[in-house]
Design an enzyme around this catalytic site. Structure first.
Site, mmCIF file in Angstrom:
data_model
loop_
_atom_site.group_PDB
_atom_site.id
_atom_site.type_symbol
_atom_site.label_atom_id
_atom_site.label_comp_id
_atom_site.label_asym_id
_atom_site.label_seq_id
_atom_site.Cartn_x
_atom_site.Cartn_y
_atom_site.Cartn_z
ATOM 1 N N HIS A 59 -3.521 -8.310 4.562
ATOM 2 C CA HIS A 59 -3.962 -7.838 3.228
ATOM 3 C C HIS A 59 -3.725 -6.341 3.093
ATOM 4 C CE1 HIS A 59 -6.847 -8.344 -0.321
ATOM 5 N NE2 HIS A 59 -6.492 -7.063 -0.328
ATOM 6 N N GLN A 154 -4.552 -6.710 -11.165
ATOM 7 C CA GLN A 154 -5.652 -5.787 -10.836
ATOM 8 C C GLN A 154 -6.701 -5.678 -11.937
ATOM 9 O OE1 GLN A 154 -6.459 -3.135 -7.966
ATOM 10 N NE2 GLN A 154 -8.134 -3.997 -9.148
ATOM 11 N N HIS A 212 -8.636 -11.831 -4.683
ATOM 12 C CA HIS A 212 -9.679 -10.826 -4.471
ATOM 13 C C HIS A 212 -10.949 -11.452 -5.046
ATOM 14 C CE1 HIS A 212 -6.469 -8.005 -3.675
ATOM 15 N NE2 HIS A 212 -7.328 -7.019 -3.485
ATOM 16 N N ASP A 311 -5.894 -3.205 3.821
ATOM 17 C CA ASP A 311 -6.093 -3.068 2.376
ATOM 18 C C ASP A 311 -5.357 -1.839 1.837
ATOM 19 O OD1 ASP A 311 -7.071 -4.101 -0.011
ATOM 20 O OD2 ASP A 311 -9.072 -3.258 0.192
HETATM 21 N N1 17E Z 1 -7.882 -3.288 -5.717
HETATM 22 C C1 17E Z 1 -9.032 -3.982 -5.593
HETATM 23 O O1 17E Z 1 -9.419 -4.692 -6.535
HETATM 24 N N2 17E Z 1 -9.737 -3.902 -4.466
HETATM 25 C C2 17E Z 1 -9.328 -3.148 -3.465
HETATM 26 N N3 17E Z 1 -10.054 -3.082 -2.337
HETATM 27 C C3 17E Z 1 -8.120 -2.402 -3.573
HETATM 28 C C4 17E Z 1 -7.420 -2.511 -4.726
HETATM 29 C C5 17E Z 1 -7.671 -1.536 -2.468
HETATM 30 FE FE FE2 Z 2 -7.295 -5.629 -1.758
#
Ligand code: 17E
Ligand code: FE2
Length: 427
Positions: A59, A154, A212, A311
């Site tokens: 990841h 995202q 996620h 990450d």
């Molecule tokens: N985007 C997200 O939703 N969560 C994360 N931990 C990273 C990006 C790094």
């Molecule tokens: Fe992530």
């Protein structure tokens, strides 16, 4: 430089503790046995050190790697400020920019023994510049590393009108995995709907899933149960991964115990990112302050597959990072209190074999006859010693070719005029 055709690695120590020689022919493992006869033109004496399958980064976000400070640093340290800063950086993405940073990061990873990588790539953008670039990078490095690309919205699939379409377009272009972020959809209903859409797309395009999921301290964030239910009903099971799931660390035990049974039925994979989530989470707590990590130890005890990821490397969410998977395993070991010897060994597995299971690449991974001769060599004699001392990877081998080597640090002492050279393995 050792060429790939025929080679014997002498005096290797396997992770099981066995002492063997390993013969490589045409880039594949041809034999593993004690004291193989001398018949290969080239030999590498491993001197009893540990030979392991490569590290797996299950990841990471390569599209945002190496952008820390652009246009500004994350002051609050929260996920949400990170998303905001990334939103300001995204319009500046070009193919050249994404390629340069992704390649630099992949080189960091490969030099430290990581040959298998799953990257999330943001598709909540006006175009798919980053995604298209990462698909190109995937092809460009395929002789050396395996890169899986996750189409990751995202800002949520339903946060903006065009994202659902861009997500599907990314799959048409060849993304390997469908991603999502249900806890960041505008409503709980949208979150549930997004999970259903992800499963629909995965089935239609025959792709893996990596969501996620519940990356928040809210004990009411409960999309993991939706993912588990969809995995059970669709039969996709081990083709599905839930990443982060930090809210699981905040659920009450009555609910968590019930959920654990459903998770066992689902057989989905989990990825924890302890370096990041120990810093992102707990930001609204005073004291006592939560650790912001999913129930890694309990998932592992329940027989579920858990792997670990970095990450971030120097991005809006985390300004640190060097590409070293042992930092990740070491943090997991501490934060999850996995200090028993079997638990420490499991933390090593979480950055190797468990990562391979998350990526569903087990057919091409591992030290077995017939498989590609991809391996790393540590100057240590056990998983425990690797994690205790965290040495650099001494050799990285791809299909029998040595692609990187790192000289160990040598400490020199001056004591009463006498010089002492201490082997680093004595530390
Ligand atoms: N985007 C997200 O939703 N969560 C994360 N931990 C990273 C990006 C790094
Ligand atoms: Fe992530």
């Amino acid at each position: 430089m050792i060429e790939g055709d025929r080679l014997i690695l002498r005096d290797c120590r396997l992770l099981t503790g066995e002492q063997v020689d390993i013969q490589v022919e045409e880039g594949r493992i041809a034999a593993i046995a004690p004291q193989l006869p001398r018949e290969a033109p080239r030999e590498l004496n491993v001197q009893g050190h540990l030979v392991s399958p490569p590290l797996v980064e299950s990841h990471i976000h390569l599209d945002s790697a190496l952008t820390a400070g652009e246009p500004r640093y994350n002051q609050s340290g929260t996920l949400f400020e990170g998303i905001q800063i990334w939103g300001e950086r995204k319009p500046q993405l070009t193919r050249a920019d994404v390629k340069q940073r992704a390649m630099a990061t992949l080189k960091q990873l490969a030099s430290q023994g990581v040959l298998f990588v799953r990257t999330h790539v943001d598709v909540s953008t006006p175009d798919l510049t980053a995604l298209q670039t990462l698909l190109e990078v995937r092809e460009a490095i395929q002789d050396c590393m395996t890169l899986q690309v996750v189409a990751f919205p995202q800002d949520g699939i339903y946060g903006e009108v065009q994202t659902a379409e861009l997500l599907e377009e990314a799959l048409k272009l060849g993304a390997d995995v469908v991603g999502g972020i249900p806890h960041y959809e505008l409503t709980r209903e949208d979150g549930v709907r997004s999970v259903h859409r992800i499963f629909e797309l995965a089935q239609q395009y025959e792709r893996l899933i990596d969501i996620h999921c519940d990356e928040i301290d809210d004990d009411q964030s409960r999309f993991l149960e939706v993912v588990a239910a969809c995995a059970i009903r669709s039969g996709l099971g081990e083709r599905v991964t839930a990443s982060h799931t930090t809210a699981f660390g905040s659920y009450n035990n009555a609910y968590a115990n019930k959920l654990m049974g459903f998770l066992r039925r689902s057989q989905i994979n989990f990825v924890a990112n302890p370096l990041i989530n120990i810093t992102l989470q707990g930001r609204t707590d005073t004291y006592p302050k939560r650790r912001g990590i999913t129930r890694v130890k309990e998932l592992w005890q329940n027989g579920l597959n858990v792997s670990l990821g970095q990450d971030c490397i120097q991005d809006p969410w985390y300004s640190l990072g060097t590409g070293n998977m042992l930092d990740v395993a070491y943090m997991a070991l501490h934060v999850c209190q996995m200090t028993g010897i079997e638990e420490i060994n499991a933390c090593y597995d979480m950055v190797t074999t468990h990562g391979a299971k998350t990526l569903q690449i087990e057919d091409n991974y591992g030290l077995e006859i017939g498989k590609p001769a991809n391996l790393i060599i540590w100057q240590a004699d056990s998983k425990f010693e690797v994690l205790r001392r965290r040495p650099p990877v001494r050799y990285v081998m791809v299909r029998g070719r040595l692609i990187a080597q790192t000289q160990p640090a040598i400490t020199t002492w001056e004591l009463e005029g006498k010089r002492l050279n201490l082997e680093p393995s004595n530390h």
